[in-house]
Design an enzyme around this catalytic site. Structure first.
Site, PDB file in Angstrom:
ATOM      1  N   GLU A 133       0.873  -1.390   0.165  1.00 55.55           N
ATOM      2  CA  GLU A 133      -0.044  -0.097   0.175  1.00 55.55           C
ATOM      3  C   GLU A 133       0.818   1.360   0.062  1.00 55.55           C
ATOM      4  O   GLU A 133       0.450   2.330  -0.668  1.00 55.55           O
ATOM      5  CB  GLU A 133      -0.942   0.069   1.283  1.00 55.55           C
ATOM      6  CG  GLU A 133      -1.862  -0.972   1.291  1.00 55.55           C
ATOM      7  CD  GLU A 133      -2.893  -1.331   0.108  1.00 55.55           C
ATOM      8  OE1 GLU A 133      -3.030  -0.392  -0.685  1.00 55.55           O
ATOM      9  OE2 GLU A 133      -3.000  -2.411  -0.181  1.00 55.55           O
ATOM     10  N   TRP A 142       1.913   1.838  -3.530  1.00 56.96           N
ATOM     11  CA  TRP A 142       0.834   2.470  -4.361  1.00 56.96           C
ATOM     12  C   TRP A 142       0.974   4.034  -4.097  1.00 56.96           C
ATOM     13  O   TRP A 142       0.833   5.016  -5.110  1.00 56.96           O
ATOM     14  CB  TRP A 142      -0.547   2.170  -3.715  1.00 56.96           C
ATOM     15  CG  TRP A 142      -1.280   0.853  -4.314  1.00 56.96           C
ATOM     16  CD1 TRP A 142      -1.110  -0.364  -4.026  1.00 56.96           C
ATOM     17  CD2 TRP A 142      -1.570   0.747  -5.940  1.00 56.96           C
ATOM     18  NE1 TRP A 142      -1.742  -1.002  -4.819  1.00 56.96           N
ATOM     19  CE2 TRP A 142      -2.100  -0.581  -6.135  1.00 56.96           C
ATOM     20  CE3 TRP A 142      -1.591   1.861  -7.032  1.00 56.96           C
ATOM     21  CZ2 TRP A 142      -2.611  -0.942  -7.304  1.00 56.96           C
ATOM     22  CZ3 TRP A 142      -2.293   1.235  -7.995  1.00 56.96           C
ATOM     23  CH2 TRP A 142      -2.736   0.095  -8.280  1.00 56.96           C
ATOM     24  N   TRP A 182     -20.250  12.202 -20.290  1.00 51.37           N
ATOM     25  CA  TRP A 182     -20.727  11.899 -19.216  1.00 51.37           C
ATOM     26  C   TRP A 182     -22.286  12.490 -18.932  1.00 51.37           C
ATOM     27  O   TRP A 182     -22.420  13.661 -19.488  1.00 51.37           O
ATOM     28  CB  TRP A 182     -19.884  12.317 -17.868  1.00 51.37           C
ATOM     29  CG  TRP A 182     -18.523  11.834 -18.153  1.00 51.37           C
ATOM     30  CD1 TRP A 182     -17.446  12.603 -18.711  1.00 51.37           C
ATOM     31  CD2 TRP A 182     -18.183  10.831 -17.674  1.00 51.37           C
ATOM     32  NE1 TRP A 182     -16.427  11.784 -18.573  1.00 51.37           N
ATOM     33  CE2 TRP A 182     -16.554  10.644 -17.903  1.00 51.37           C
ATOM     34  CE3 TRP A 182     -18.570   9.547 -16.891  1.00 51.37           C
ATOM     35  CZ2 TRP A 182     -15.824   9.512 -17.805  1.00 51.37           C
ATOM     36  CZ3 TRP A 182     -17.696   8.594 -16.660  1.00 51.37           C
ATOM     37  CH2 TRP A 182     -16.401   8.535 -16.949  1.00 51.37           C
ATOM     38  N   ASN A 218     -10.989   1.906   2.351  1.00 54.36           N
ATOM     39  CA  ASN A 218     -10.744   1.778   0.874  1.00 54.36           C
ATOM     40  C   ASN A 218     -11.728   0.873  -0.020  1.00 54.36           C
ATOM     41  O   ASN A 218     -11.941   1.382  -1.044  1.00 54.36           O
ATOM     42  CB  ASN A 218      -9.188   0.958   0.762  1.00 54.36           C
ATOM     43  CG  ASN A 218      -8.776   0.856  -0.470  1.00 54.36           C
ATOM     44  OD1 ASN A 218      -8.793   1.972  -1.357  1.00 54.36           O
ATOM     45  ND2 ASN A 218      -8.426  -0.162  -1.095  1.00 54.36           N
ATOM     46  N   TRP A 235     -16.129  11.400 -13.349  1.00 59.13           N
ATOM     47  CA  TRP A 235     -15.263  11.159 -12.171  1.00 59.13           C
ATOM     48  C   TRP A 235     -14.768  12.248 -11.509  1.00 59.13           C
ATOM     49  O   TRP A 235     -14.392  12.486 -10.300  1.00 59.13           O
ATOM     50  CB  TRP A 235     -13.810  10.194 -12.675  1.00 59.13           C
ATOM     51  CG  TRP A 235     -13.251  10.769 -13.784  1.00 59.13           C
ATOM     52  CD1 TRP A 235     -13.360  10.157 -15.092  1.00 59.13           C
ATOM     53  CD2 TRP A 235     -11.927  11.596 -13.733  1.00 59.13           C
ATOM     54  NE1 TRP A 235     -12.566  11.004 -15.748  1.00 59.13           N
ATOM     55  CE2 TRP A 235     -11.542  11.623 -14.855  1.00 59.13           C
ATOM     56  CE3 TRP A 235     -11.377  12.188 -12.616  1.00 59.13           C
ATOM     57  CZ2 TRP A 235     -10.354  12.373 -15.169  1.00 59.13           C
ATOM     58  CZ3 TRP A 235     -10.390  13.020 -12.888  1.00 59.13           C
ATOM     59  CH2 TRP A 235      -9.753  13.084 -14.193  1.00 59.13           C
ATOM     60  N   TRP A 282      -9.483   7.844  -8.477  1.00 58.67           N
ATOM     61  CA  TRP A 282     -10.665   8.174  -9.095  1.00 58.67           C
ATOM     62  C   TRP A 282     -10.467   7.717 -10.620  1.00 58.67           C
ATOM     63  O   TRP A 282     -11.450   6.947 -11.035  1.00 58.67           O
ATOM     64  CB  TRP A 282     -11.200   9.476  -9.064  1.00 58.67           C
ATOM     65  CG  TRP A 282     -11.829   9.663  -7.905  1.00 58.67           C
ATOM     66  CD1 TRP A 282     -11.443  10.055  -6.675  1.00 58.67           C
ATOM     67  CD2 TRP A 282     -13.338   9.419  -7.808  1.00 58.67           C
ATOM     68  NE1 TRP A 282     -12.550  10.057  -5.792  1.00 58.67           N
ATOM     69  CE2 TRP A 282     -13.879   9.759  -6.480  1.00 58.67           C
ATOM     70  CE3 TRP A 282     -14.308   9.019  -8.538  1.00 58.67           C
ATOM     71  CZ2 TRP A 282     -14.986   9.483  -5.798  1.00 58.67           C
ATOM     72  CZ3 TRP A 282     -15.609   8.648  -8.206  1.00 58.67           C
ATOM     73  CH2 TRP A 282     -16.041   9.000  -6.902  1.00 58.67           C
TER      74      TRP A 282
HETATM   75  C1  LIG Z   1     -11.575   6.794  -5.285  1.00 59.45           C
HETATM   76  C2  LIG Z   1     -10.411   6.755  -4.509  1.00 59.45           C
HETATM   77  C3  LIG Z   1      -9.897   7.887  -3.908  1.00 59.45           C
HETATM   78  C4  LIG Z   1      -8.833   7.818  -2.894  1.00 59.45           C
HETATM   79  N1  LIG Z   1      -8.504   8.941  -2.584  1.00 59.45           N
HETATM   80  C5  LIG Z   1      -7.142   9.125  -1.565  1.00 59.45           C
HETATM   81  C6  LIG Z   1      -6.906  10.250  -1.130  1.00 59.45           C
HETATM   82  O1  LIG Z   1      -7.205  11.276  -1.418  1.00 59.45           O
HETATM   83  N2  LIG Z   1      -5.581  10.072  -0.183  1.00 59.45           N
HETATM   84  C7  LIG Z   1      -5.222   8.698  -0.048  1.00 59.45           C
HETATM   85  O2  LIG Z   1      -4.077   8.798   0.770  1.00 59.45           O
HETATM   86  N3  LIG Z   1      -5.516   7.817  -0.353  1.00 59.45           N
HETATM   87  C8  LIG Z   1      -6.592   7.823  -1.236  1.00 59.45           C
HETATM   88  N4  LIG Z   1      -7.292   6.474  -1.749  1.00 59.45           N
HETATM   89  C9  LIG Z   1      -6.383   5.361  -1.337  1.00 59.45           C
HETATM   90  C10 LIG Z   1      -6.875   4.674  -0.244  1.00 59.45           C
HETATM   91  O3  LIG Z   1      -8.481   4.480  -0.063  1.00 59.45           O
HETATM   92  C11 LIG Z   1      -6.516   5.360   1.254  1.00 59.45           C
HETATM   93  O4  LIG Z   1      -5.137   5.599   1.290  1.00 59.45           O
HETATM   94  C12 LIG Z   1      -6.993   4.308   2.453  1.00 59.45           C
HETATM   95  O5  LIG Z   1      -8.290   4.031   2.396  1.00 59.45           O
HETATM   96  C13 LIG Z   1      -6.509   5.195   3.652  1.00 59.45           C
HETATM   97  O6  LIG Z   1      -7.283   4.279   4.787  1.00 59.45           O
HETATM   98  P1  LIG Z   1      -5.962   4.078   5.715  1.00 59.45           P
HETATM   99  O7  LIG Z   1      -5.019   5.160   6.310  1.00 59.45           O
HETATM  100  O8  LIG Z   1      -6.546   3.186   6.783  1.00 59.45           O
HETATM  101  O9  LIG Z   1      -4.945   3.112   4.981  1.00 59.45           O
HETATM  102  P2  LIG Z   1      -4.156   1.672   5.141  1.00 59.45           P
HETATM  103  O10 LIG Z   1      -5.022   0.627   4.439  1.00 59.45           O
HETATM  104  O11 LIG Z   1      -3.850   1.418   6.431  1.00 59.45           O
HETATM  105  O12 LIG Z   1      -2.917   1.840   4.092  1.00 59.45           O
HETATM  106  C14 LIG Z   1      -1.797   2.682   4.592  1.00 59.45           C
HETATM  107  C15 LIG Z   1      -1.391   3.858   3.750  1.00 59.45           C
HETATM  108  O13 LIG Z   1      -0.952   3.465   2.474  1.00 59.45           O
HETATM  109  C16 LIG Z   1      -1.513   4.293   1.614  1.00 59.45           C
HETATM  110  N5  LIG Z   1      -2.329   3.789   0.625  1.00 59.45           N
HETATM  111  C17 LIG Z   1      -3.101   2.453   0.844  1.00 59.45           C
HETATM  112  N6  LIG Z   1      -3.812   2.327  -0.074  1.00 59.45           N
HETATM  113  C18 LIG Z   1      -3.688   3.046  -1.184  1.00 59.45           C
HETATM  114  C19 LIG Z   1      -3.573   3.676  -2.729  1.00 59.45           C
HETATM  115  N7  LIG Z   1      -4.700   2.648  -3.251  1.00 59.45           N
HETATM  116  N8  LIG Z   1      -3.395   4.589  -3.302  1.00 59.45           N
HETATM  117  C20 LIG Z   1      -2.394   5.180  -2.681  1.00 59.45           C
HETATM  118  N9  LIG Z   1      -2.121   5.192  -1.346  1.00 59.45           N
HETATM  119  C21 LIG Z   1      -2.432   4.277  -0.578  1.00 59.45           C
HETATM  120  C22 LIG Z   1      -1.969   5.336   2.260  1.00 59.45           C
HETATM  121  O14 LIG Z   1      -0.989   6.477   2.596  1.00 59.45           O
HETATM  122  C23 LIG Z   1      -2.490   4.666   3.552  1.00 59.45           C
HETATM  123  O15 LIG Z   1      -2.701   5.786   4.668  1.00 59.45           O
HETATM  124  C24 LIG Z   1      -8.374   6.561  -2.484  1.00 59.45           C
HETATM  125  C25 LIG Z   1      -8.888   5.318  -3.164  1.00 59.45           C
HETATM  126  C26 LIG Z   1      -9.821   5.488  -3.935  1.00 59.45           C
HETATM  127  C27 LIG Z   1     -10.484   4.107  -4.530  1.00 59.45           C
END
Ligand SMILES: Cc1cc2nc3c(=O)[nH]c(=O)nc-3n(C[C@H](O)[C@H](O)[C@H](O)COP(=O)(O)OP(=O)(O)OC[C@H]3O[C@@H](n4cnc5c(N)ncnc54)[C@H](O)[C@@H]3O)c2cc1C
Length: 437
Positions: free
Chosen positions: A262, A265, A293, A328, A346, A369
């Site tokens: 993660e 990512w 759209w 997520n 989007w 997105w």
């Molecule tokens: C439509 C959409 C919009 C999103 N917008 C954001 C956003 O604005 N900011 C954001 O930080 N994440 C975003 N995410 C990615 C992800 O959903 C969140 O990082 C995550 O849900 C944050 O919760 P957590 O801190 O408990 O993450 P955890 O699951 O505990 O993951 C730890 C960290 O890993 C990083 N991470 C995890 N998944 C992703 C991912 N898919 N992409 C990039 N980094 C990731 C984040 O920094 C997160 O805090 C988005 C995902 C989607 C599908």
């Protein structure tokens, strides 16, 4: 007395802060500053939870500095006007800061760098926000990766070689506080009150920056189920640098490969934004501009309010509206629903998330997105359309998450679906097909 300035931005901590560490080692007293940037703040709602959080963290930083006989000075205005004030108040040697890869920040830093150069100072920037910057993980032809799996493979290989190679300190913390005697002894610290900048306090609770080891250990098993407290909720802390990415990556390396993934990512989307800044204005893939759209405000309002008649979508939107967080798995479902079932742009969803998410991050939000709508890098193909009902059965089969956020679920008060799944699916396939033909 000549001082070096350390400029805080997305790195609100004293310990393990790369730019601050370098500033403190540069043999001049270090004065810390923060700029409340009007260009950013003027666009935010007055009770913005993120502004409240930044303010609270700056107050904490100032207290920590006061204990060391130093202080943090804050300024309010455009970055240009603030820097004019800073150089009037201090005899500035050089300015140290950590790099930010967003287009606005890059332009700002170029302007401030040029201004400082005229004053005889240098803006010295460091890597702190990511593990690897864009040019550190590249394909053989030196172009950036646009597909995640090969990017991750290269990222992991690079990490392994860095840790084995000459720089076995890679991922170690920067011991900034070892040089704490280098802070400029000044007692005139000042954190501008929120009310002076037109903000009020927010009711939204900020997730803790402490995460149990047991949660990270079980991350891969639990992360997909929104009713379980199975993700770290560290997003806002990564966003504003109130924790160190190096420290969390070290933990992830030891505890859970999926969690580390993660964090990869996060670097992946950061390098996409750095190299392809057009992703904030339009689709990564040019040809997706042709999709027509719908511009249905009524459907958009129902989605925002969590009143679509699809329980997992509604629970997610209400969680977001009430807490500034959304799980997520549910982010993927609500984003797919907006873009595919409702066929709304989007960019509308991206803008709403940007307003509401505590962890809003331009690179990851745009990436998420575009992934969900099929228009981005490494995107889910457009014809793979999440079925919000089977997602519910799979990931919240006892309706625990849904019932928490949608108490009227299962009663006559719960609305009928605003669109039929089969009809929406076919409409979406036809619109994408036509746009891409
Ligand atoms: C439509 C959409 C919009 C999103 N917008 C954001 C956003 O604005 N900011 C954001 O930080 N994440 C975003 N995410 C990615 C992800 O959903 C969140 O990082 C995550 O849900 C944050 O919760 P957590 O801190 O408990 O993450 P955890 O699951 O505990 O993951 C730890 C960290 O890993 C990083 N991470 C995890 N998944 C992703 C991912 N898919 N992409 C990039 N980094 C990731 C984040 O920094 C997160 O805090 C988005 C995902 C989607 C599908």
């Amino acid at each position: 007395m000549k001082v070096n300035i350390f400029w805080f931005r997305r790195d609100l901590r004293l310990e393990d802060n790369a730019g601050l560490y370098h500033a403190l080692r540069a043999k001049k007293p270090v004065q810390c500053v923060f700029i409340f940037d009007k260009e950013i703040l003027d666009k935010l709602p007055e009770d913005d939870a993120r502004v409240n959080f930044i303010h609270q963290e700056l107050t904490r930083l100032n207290e920590e500095l006061v204990d060391l006989g130093a202080c943090l000075k804050s300024y309010y205005g455009t970055p240009e006007s603030a820097w004019k004030e800073i150089v009037k108040e201090h005899e500035v040697n050089d300015v140290f800061t950590n790099r930010d890869y967003e287009p606005y920040a890059k332009t700002r830093d170029e302007k401030i760098g040029a201004f400082l150069k005229k004053q005889g100072s240098e803006l010295r920037t460091f890597k702190d926000h990511v593990i690897f910057e864009s040019e550190e993980v590249r394909k053989a032809d030196n172009l950036p990766y646009t597909v995640f799996t090969p990017y991750k493979r290269k990222w992991l290989a690079k990490m392994e070689s860095e840790m084995k190679g000459k720089d076995s300190y890679f991922l170690s913390s920067y011991p900034s506080l070892k040089y704490k005697s280098q802070f400029h002894k000044d007692k005139k610290g000042y954190i501008i009150p929120l009310s002076k900048m037109g903000f009020t306090s927010s009711e939204i609770q900020i997730p803790s920056r402490e995460v149990k080891r047991s949660l990270i250990k079980k991350y891969d098993e639990q992360r997909n189920f929104p009713a379980i407290d199975g993700t770290s909720r560290l997003g806002i802390h990564f966003r504003f640098g109130t924790i160190s990415i190096r420290e969390k990556a070290r933990h992830a390396l030891k505890l859970n490969a999926t969690y580390l993934s993660e964090l990869v990512w996060r670097d992946f989307y950061s390098q996409i934004l750095d190299y392809f800044p057009h992703v904030i204005e339009g689709p990564f893939r040019e040809k997706y501009k042709a999709i027509e759209w719908r511009a249905d405000e009524k459907d958009y309002e129902a989605w925002k309010a969590g009143k679509t008649g699809y329980p997992l979508v509604d629970a997610g939107m209400r969680e977001l509206n009430n807490t500034g967080h959304m799980h997520n798995r549910v982010r993927m479902v609500v984003a797919s629903f907006l873009t595919k079932h409702l066929l709304l742009p989007w960019g509308w969803g991206e803008a709403y998330f940007a307003e509401k998410l505590l962890d809003f991050d331009l690179a990851s939000n745009s990436g998420g997105w575009q992934w969900a709508s099929g228009t981005g890098t490494d995107a889910a193909p457009y014809f793979r359309i999440f079925n919000p009902t089977s997602q519910l059965t799979k990931f919240d089969k006892d309706f625990k998450y849904v019932k928490k956020w949608v108490p009227e679920f299962g009663t006559d008060d719960y609305p009928e679906p605003i669109v039929d799944h089969k009809f929406a699916r076919e409409r979406c396939l036809a619109a994408y097909k036509q746009g891409l033909s």
